[in-house]
Design a protein around this motif. Structure first.
Motif: not given
Ligand SMILES: [Mg+2]
Length: 289
Positions: A75, A151-153, A184
């Motif tokens: 990011y 991040s969600d990952g 995502q």
């Molecule tokens: Mg993500």
């Protein structure tokens, strides 16, 4: 889809749009980048840097500063945009993005960039580092806060959950975690790779104060969420789960599928910037519905 609303952009809306514009300009330099995430995360960055945190752009290593850890190093393009808008990095350096000798490499590295607190790339490391920093600040009697952006990952990583336990165990009231829930990750949708929900309940069960917000919230309301995270009396760490909209602010990027690493045609970078500029000329702010 972006819809105009008729009011003068607020201070935070203007900052968020400038962050998006800087990120798009960097993307245009290299012709690629994680621009969907940068646009989706810009509101959070604007509130963090222009409302919530105490920052020291002219003295990036000041002991009194709040720390912002970019755990998701990819990011960086969005984070650089915020650092440029905040005055850590001159705007002219946008033209160097991703090139040799640049202070703005494509993944965030703390040895290169003023205001970058950790080196990213390998995921799931930000929260453990944030826990260590928050412990150290408390031990030194330093009232600064640590904000960990991830991040969600990264919720697939065991290190994240070990750190979640540690933060609660040590009652780290000076730690705020921000998670970009865009469903995502590199290979697929998060929900297809590893089921994560119900996230709010999971983090609460780990001993965290949890709020969940989404991209439909205006930045002013999001500032209130940040305030609550920081100032609510609660004997432990604080979490903001933010359901973002990848590509937010540029209608044709919002609509694009498979947007983890966006393919953007040469002409589209300018078209995207023009769309932001058009909003400024109208004197109205947009909001996604
Ligand atoms: Mg993500």
């Amino acid at each position: 889809m972006a819809q105009p609303k008729s009011k003068k952009p607020s201070y935070l809306e203007t900052r968020a749009r400038n962050i998006r514009r800087h990120a798009l300009r960097m993307g245009a330099v290299q012709g690629q980048g994680y621009i969907g995430q940068a646009l989706g995360w810009a509101d959070v960055l604007a509130v963090a840097y222009f409302h919530a945190m105490s920052t020291t752009p002219k003295d990036p290593e000041s002991e009194s500063r709040d720390r912002f850890l970019l755990s998701h190093g990819h990011y960086a393009i969005g984070h650089y945009a915020a650092l440029i808008e905040a005055g850590f990095i001159p705007e002219e350096e946008i033209e160097t993005y991703g090139s040799d000798e640049s202070r703005l490499p494509m993944s965030g590295m703390c040895s290169y960039t003023p205001g970058m607190e950790m080196s990213g790339g390998s995921l799931g490391l930000g929260l453990p580092i944030a826990v260590g920093m928050a412990l150290a600040l408390r031990a030194k009697g330093n009232p600064a806060f640590v904000y960990n952006s991830m991040s969600d990952g990264e919720l697939d990583e065991g290190s994240t959950w070990e750190a979640a336990l540690g933060a609660a165990h040590h009652k780290l009231t000076n730690l705020i975690c921000l998670v970009d829930i865009n469903n995502q990750q590199a290979d697929d949708k998060c929900s297809s790779v590893m089921a994560l929900e119900p996230l709010k309940e999971k983090w609460a069960a780990f001993g965290w104060h949890v709020q969940r917000a989404n991209h439909r919230l205006g930045v002013e309301e999001l500032a209130g969420v940040f305030d609550k995270a920081r100032f609510t009396p609660f004997p432990g760490p604080r979490m903001i789960l933010f359901d973002s909209l990848m590509g937010k602010g540029v209608s044709f990027l919002e609509a694009r599928e498979n947007n983890h690493f966006l393919r953007v045609d040469e002409s589209e970078w300018q078209r995207a910037i023009d769309e932001l500029d058009a909003v400024d000329k109208r004197g109205s702010a947009w909001t996604s519905q």
